[in-house]
Design a protein around this motif. Sequence first.
Motif, PDB file in Angstrom:
ATOM      1  N   UNK A 162     -23.665  37.050  25.472  1.00 13.25           N
ATOM      2  CA  UNK A 162     -23.718  38.479  25.165  1.00 13.25           C
ATOM      3  C   UNK A 162     -25.115  38.836  24.665  1.00 13.25           C
ATOM      4  N   UNK A 163     -26.119  38.183  25.249  1.00  8.26           N
ATOM      5  CA  UNK A 163     -27.497  38.368  24.797  1.00  8.26           C
ATOM      6  C   UNK A 163     -28.096  39.715  25.194  1.00  8.26           C
ATOM      7  N   UNK A 164     -27.398  40.464  26.043  1.00 11.01           N
ATOM      8  CA  UNK A 164     -27.934  41.742  26.523  1.00 11.01           C
ATOM      9  C   UNK A 164     -27.820  42.865  25.489  1.00 11.01           C
ATOM     10  N   UNK A 165     -27.062  42.662  24.425  1.00  9.56           N
ATOM     11  CA  UNK A 165     -26.845  43.725  23.450  1.00  9.56           C
ATOM     12  C   UNK A 165     -28.004  43.826  22.462  1.00  9.56           C
ATOM     13  N   UNK A 166     -28.319  45.066  22.082  1.00  8.49           N
ATOM     14  CA  UNK A 166     -29.403  45.306  21.118  1.00  8.49           C
ATOM     15  C   UNK A 166     -29.154  44.559  19.814  1.00  8.49           C
ATOM     16  N   UNK A 167     -27.892  44.476  19.380  1.00  8.45           N
ATOM     17  CA  UNK A 167     -27.583  43.783  18.127  1.00  8.45           C
ATOM     18  C   UNK A 167     -28.019  42.319  18.194  1.00  8.45           C
ATOM     19  N   UNK A 168     -27.875  41.696  19.361  1.00  9.39           N
ATOM     20  CA  UNK A 168     -28.302  40.297  19.504  1.00  9.39           C
ATOM     21  C   UNK A 168     -29.820  40.207  19.421  1.00  9.39           C
ATOM     22  N   UNK A 169     -30.511  41.089  20.094  1.00  9.94           N
ATOM     23  CA  UNK A 169     -31.970  41.114  20.034  1.00  9.94           C
ATOM     24  C   UNK A 169     -32.482  41.348  18.622  1.00  9.94           C
ATOM     25  N   UNK A 170     -31.841  42.251  17.896  1.00 17.66           N
ATOM     26  CA  UNK A 170     -32.234  42.520  16.509  1.00 17.66           C
ATOM     27  C   UNK A 170     -31.971  41.305  15.634  1.00 17.66           C
ATOM     28  N   UNK A 171     -30.864  40.621  15.894  1.00 15.60           N
ATOM     29  CA  UNK A 171     -30.562  39.424  15.118  1.00 15.60           C
ATOM     30  C   UNK A 171     -31.600  38.338  15.391  1.00 15.60           C
ATOM     31  N   UNK A 172     -31.963  38.128  16.651  1.00 18.16           N
ATOM     32  CA  UNK A 172     -32.971  37.111  16.987  1.00 18.16           C
ATOM     33  C   UNK A 172     -34.320  37.456  16.364  1.00 18.16           C
ATOM     34  N   UNK A 173     -34.657  38.733  16.312  1.00 15.08           N
ATOM     35  CA  UNK A 173     -35.906  39.159  15.652  1.00 15.08           C
ATOM     36  C   UNK A 173     -35.836  38.855  14.155  1.00 15.08           C
ATOM     37  N   UNK A 174     -34.687  39.088  13.540  1.00  6.22           N
ATOM     38  CA  UNK A 174     -34.488  38.737  12.129  1.00  6.22           C
ATOM     39  C   UNK A 174     -34.696  37.247  11.914  1.00  6.22           C
ATOM     40  N   UNK A 175     -34.115  36.412  12.784  1.00  2.00           N
ATOM     41  CA  UNK A 175     -34.276  34.963  12.656  1.00  2.00           C
ATOM     42  C   UNK A 175     -35.747  34.559  12.772  1.00  2.00           C
ATOM     43  N   UNK A 176     -36.470  35.175  13.686  1.00  2.00           N
ATOM     44  CA  UNK A 176     -37.880  34.865  13.870  1.00  2.00           C
ATOM     45  C   UNK A 176     -38.690  35.203  12.597  1.00  2.00           C
ATOM     46  N   UNK A 177     -38.310  36.270  11.922  1.00  2.00           N
ATOM     47  CA  UNK A 177     -39.012  36.658  10.688  1.00  2.00           C
ATOM     48  C   UNK A 177     -38.730  35.695   9.548  1.00  2.00           C
ATOM     49  N   UNK A 178     -37.519  35.131   9.514  1.00  2.00           N
ATOM     50  CA  UNK A 178     -37.168  34.244   8.403  1.00  2.00           C
ATOM     51  C   UNK A 178     -37.601  32.806   8.655  1.00  2.00           C
ATOM     52  N   UNK A 179     -38.041  32.495   9.866  1.00  2.00           N
ATOM     53  CA  UNK A 179     -38.441  31.117  10.208  1.00  2.00           C
ATOM     54  C   UNK A 179     -39.709  30.705   9.480  1.00  2.00           C
TER      55      UNK A 179
END
Length: 179
Positions: A162-179
């Motif tokens: 379900x990677x096509x949803x904006x919520x998934x993209x926003x979550x992945x961006x959040x993970x990238x910031x916390x890495x």
Amino acid sequence: MVQAWYMDDSAEDPRQPHRAEPGRPVGLEQLRRLGVLYWKLDADQYENDPELERIRKERNYSWMDIITICKDKLPNYEEKIKMFYEEHLHLDDEIRYVLDGSGYFDVRDEDDRWIRIAMEKGDMITLPAGIYHRFTLDEQNYVKAMRLFVGEPVWTAYNRPADQFAARGQYLAFLAQTA
């Protein structure tokens, strides 16, 4: 205090703990870095708990109901248990407060490995929108939980992929910031 750990790769009964060997515990800070929030509350006082009210007000959790998951109380029990255990995401946060019983939330970490979170009476958890997760009962086969939402409830689960949803993209961006 909540317990969490990396899971083994066994496909046996999901109600078992499935701890990786050797054990690999996961702390609250690691869960926080994944966007998973946790509180320990007094479930015996949930109807008049000022701490719960404070959290609800701060986080805008305006809608609430209570669900009991066991064979005798949940219609289509077997079907629902299978559905809850399918890996999925939501477009909104998932907030659960265990009032009685116990179960497991499994979440994917930043490297796509499963972390199991053991939930019991008094545990409240927020899973962020876009995180892949699943839920199962433990061997007690019973949990009574409060479900909370920001605004009106949305029950839609999107099974992986379900990677096509904006919520998934926003979550992945959040993970990238916390890495």
